[in-house]
Design an enzyme around this catalytic site. Structure first.
Site, PDB file in Angstrom:
ATOM      1  N   HIS A  22       0.810  -1.228   0.000  1.00 40.13           N
ATOM      2  CA  HIS A  22       0.000   0.000   0.000  1.00 40.13           C
ATOM      3  C   HIS A  22       0.836   1.267   0.000  1.00 40.13           C
ATOM      4  O   HIS A  22       0.304   2.362  -0.143  1.00 40.13           O
ATOM      5  CB  HIS A  22      -0.937   0.024   1.218  1.00 40.13           C
ATOM      6  CG  HIS A  22      -0.229   0.325   2.499  1.00 40.13           C
ATOM      7  ND1 HIS A  22       0.485  -0.625   3.192  1.00 40.13           N
ATOM      8  CD2 HIS A  22      -0.089   1.472   3.199  1.00 40.13           C
ATOM      9  CE1 HIS A  22       1.018  -0.078   4.260  1.00 40.13           C
ATOM     10  NE2 HIS A  22       0.691   1.200   4.302  1.00 40.13           N
TER      11      HIS A  22
HETATM   12  C1  UD1 Z   1      -1.739   5.560   6.265  1.00 38.18           C
HETATM   13  C2  UD1 Z   1      -0.422   5.849   6.972  1.00 38.18           C
HETATM   14  C3  UD1 Z   1       0.525   4.676   6.796  1.00 38.18           C
HETATM   15  C4  UD1 Z   1      -0.126   3.373   7.208  1.00 38.18           C
HETATM   16  C5  UD1 Z   1      -1.421   3.216   6.447  1.00 38.18           C
HETATM   17  C6  UD1 Z   1      -2.153   1.943   6.805  1.00 38.18           C
HETATM   18  C7  UD1 Z   1       0.215   8.233   6.994  1.00 38.18           C
HETATM   19  C8  UD1 Z   1       1.168   9.210   6.457  1.00 38.18           C
HETATM   20  N1  UD1 Z   1       0.226   7.017   6.421  1.00 38.18           N
HETATM   21  O1  UD1 Z   1      -1.434   5.482   4.875  1.00 38.18           O
HETATM   22  O2  UD1 Z   1       1.667   4.881   7.593  1.00 38.18           O
HETATM   23  O3  UD1 Z   1       0.748   2.309   6.913  1.00 38.18           O
HETATM   24  O4  UD1 Z   1      -2.258   4.336   6.750  1.00 38.18           O
HETATM   25  O5  UD1 Z   1      -3.260   1.789   5.988  1.00 38.18           O
HETATM   26  O6  UD1 Z   1      -0.510   8.538   7.907  1.00 38.18           O
HETATM   27  N2  UD1 Z   1      -8.652   5.614   1.737  1.00 38.18           N
HETATM   28  C9  UD1 Z   1      -9.916   5.106   1.588  1.00 38.18           C
HETATM   29  N3  UD1 Z   1     -10.593   4.773   2.717  1.00 38.18           N
HETATM   30  C10 UD1 Z   1     -10.071   4.894   3.950  1.00 38.18           C
HETATM   31  C11 UD1 Z   1      -8.785   5.432   4.079  1.00 38.18           C
HETATM   32  C12 UD1 Z   1      -8.077   5.771   2.980  1.00 38.18           C
HETATM   33  O7  UD1 Z   1     -10.421   4.963   0.489  1.00 38.18           O
HETATM   34  O8  UD1 Z   1     -10.760   4.537   4.935  1.00 38.18           O
HETATM   35  C13 UD1 Z   1      -7.884   5.971   0.539  1.00 38.18           C
HETATM   36  C14 UD1 Z   1      -8.092   7.388   0.125  1.00 38.18           C
HETATM   37  O9  UD1 Z   1      -8.078   7.450  -1.263  1.00 38.18           O
HETATM   38  C15 UD1 Z   1      -6.851   8.084   0.659  1.00 38.18           C
HETATM   39  C16 UD1 Z   1      -5.812   6.969   0.520  1.00 38.18           C
HETATM   40  O10 UD1 Z   1      -6.514   5.766   0.786  1.00 38.18           O
HETATM   41  O11 UD1 Z   1      -6.525   9.222  -0.029  1.00 38.18           O
HETATM   42  C17 UD1 Z   1      -4.668   7.107   1.467  1.00 38.18           C
HETATM   43  O12 UD1 Z   1      -5.135   7.196   2.811  1.00 38.18           O
HETATM   44  P1  UD1 Z   1      -4.222   7.951   3.929  1.00 38.18           P
HETATM   45  O13 UD1 Z   1      -4.781   7.803   5.271  1.00 38.18           O
HETATM   46  O14 UD1 Z   1      -3.943   9.305   3.464  1.00 38.18           O
HETATM   47  O15 UD1 Z   1      -2.868   7.161   3.856  1.00 38.18           O
HETATM   48  P2  UD1 Z   1      -2.586   5.604   3.804  1.00 38.18           P
HETATM   49  O16 UD1 Z   1      -1.944   5.323   2.482  1.00 38.18           O
HETATM   50  O17 UD1 Z   1      -3.755   4.771   4.178  1.00 38.18           O
END
Ligand code: UD1
Length: 423
Positions: A231
């Site tokens: 991811h």
């Molecule tokens: C975040 C953490 C990472 C962790 C990961 C576990 C930071 C910088 N990164 O990364 O360290 O390993 O979580 O999952 O905080 N999205 C959804 N639904 C959700 C959440 C996210 O669709 O419930 C999608 C959205 O498009 C979003 C993308 O995932 O923009 C990234 O989510 P984000 O929380 O920004 O970072 P992660 O890549 O999940």
């Protein structure tokens, strides 16, 4: 004593749950007149999907959050700023004695920063900041988590450490020893608490791995399989890198059923980069749903809840991942792990555990996988990963608070284990 505990993203939930559980067990055992801890659970809403958040609350018996900030997704700056704005209101309203942040996600750093700068009153009172999983360093500043770790550690009053390397990192960065406590790993507290329940999961059948009944009603895989998670933006956002990784795992993915619980970001990138030919989508294509896996391809399934994922890890022949926490969980479960990264902030999983770094080039990944498939694993459970980290944390916090009340501001009383392992 009022303690705010912050969670925001998936890897926070299993680190915070045992701390909350320890608080409620402590409260229940107190005699009349003893001071209870009032926990306040704040969920920033960084993760909000049912599969990324809700499932963990039910699996880990987490109470519903007292406050949900509902920040959702956004750029790093926008997400961090939104968390800060909303968390400041909560802090001013609740005025806790302590704020506990866990891990290294944006929610961790954002809330630590707010707590460091808040003033409850004209005297400038603010809460103590406690960071659980402090001191880990990948030394790779291109990782957003590395910035979050460094900033959070340097703002924290109490730093709870999971492994020896973190003690050295914090010492090198000039963090006073008195603030640092080697307590173990609260994520492993959760693993030890819920391992038995996870064994009852029916996930193997659901993802099309033939299963047979083991002892105590638990299910065993009828066939060896590989578990894959990817991811990290650095691995999946650029097509060339994602493709290189897929090529690196292709040999093993065509030799073993390969189950890929897929993060929402990665699901989007598979489509965007037109990489669907590497995968089957049994949940999307109802034809394949629930049937034995036939095709030579990687099987995409939805992100799994905690219990189902622990079950998938425990029985896997090999785990391939770019996650931080999974490196630690596989070490404790004795399952070989290949980490698709050039570095790790959790080196104890390499030196004592079952983890190897596979890098992100196809040849290095292939080599690491081959080595792991033939290696005879003798994992040593890292020091203090004994399921009691949360108990140590609460003991230290309550001791600290007692001292504060007597106006002894410097030096905290450390439990014996923490002192001796630091020296
Ligand atoms: C975040 C953490 C990472 C962790 C990961 C576990 C930071 C910088 N990164 O990364 O360290 O390993 O979580 O999952 O905080 N999205 C959804 N639904 C959700 C959440 C996210 O669709 O419930 C999608 C959205 O498009 C979003 C993308 O995932 O923009 C990234 O989510 P984000 O929380 O920004 O970072 P992660 O890549 O999940």
């Amino acid at each position: 004593m009022k303690i705010i505990i912050v969670v925001g993203a998936r890897p926070n939930f299993m680190k915070a749950a045992p701390i909350l559980d320890t608080i409620s067990r402590r409260n229940a055992s107190l005699r009349n007149g003893s001071e209870k801890i009032q926990p306040v659970l704040v969920h920033t809403g960084q993760h909000y999907d049912a599969a990324m958040s809700d499932a963990f609350f039910s699996d880990l018996n987490l109470p519903q959050p007292d406050t949900f900030l509902g920040v959702g997704s956004g750029s790093h700056a926008a997400q961090t700023a939104e968390i800060m704005k909303r968390f400041e209101e909560v802090l001013l309203r609740e005025q806790p004695d302590i704020v506990i942040v866990v891990g290294d996600v944006n929610s961790t750093m954002a809330c630590a920063l707010v707590a460091a700068k808040i003033s409850y009153n004209a005297e400038g009172h603010r809460p103590l900041i406690a960071h659980v999983e402090a001191g880990l360093r990948s030394f790779d500043r291109s990782m957003p988590e590395e910035s979050n770790r460094v900033v959070t550690d340097h703002l924290s009053d109490l730093l709870f450490v999971t492994e020896e390397s973190a003690l050295k990192n914090l010492e090198r960065e000039g963090i006073p020893k008195e603030r640092v406590f080697f307590v173990g790993n609260t994520m492993i507290d959760s693993l030890r608490t819920f391992e038995g329940k996870a064994a009852q999961s029916k996930i193997l059948e659901r993802v099309g791995i033939s299963a047979k009944n083991g002892n105590n009603g638990s299910t065993q895989p009828g066939t060896p399989y590989v578990l894959l998670t990817l991811h990290r933006p650095a691995n999946v956002d650029r097509r060339e890198t994602f493709l290189e990784i897929l090529e690196g795992i292709w040999d093993v993915a065509t030799s073993y059923p390969t189950i890929f619980p897929t993060h929402p970001r990665t699901q989007k990138q598979i489509v965007q980069h037109k990489l669907e030919s590497y995968f089957t989508f049994p949940e999307r294509d109802s034809r394949g749903s629930g049937q034995e896996r036939q095709t030579k391809a990687i099987t995409v399934v939805e992100p799994q809840g905690y219990l189902d994922f622990v079950c998938l890890m425990k029985h896997a022949r090999l785990v391939i991942t770019d996650s931080g926490g999974i490196q630690e969980e596989t070490t404790c479960l004795g399952v070989p792990c290949v980490t698709v990264r050039e570095n790790t902030e959790r080196p104890v999983t390499l030196t004592s555990g079952t983890n190897v770094l596979g890098g992100t080039r196809r040849d290095s990944i292939r080599d690491a996988i081959q080595r792991q498939l033939v290696r005879n694993h003798k994992t040593v459970i890292p020091e203090m990963w004994d399921g009691k980290a949360s108990t140590r944390i609460i003991e230290i916090l309550t001791a600290r608070k007692d001292l504060q009340k007597r106006n002894v501001l410097q030096a905290s009383r450390v439990d014996d284990a923490a002192t001796s392992s630091r020296n």
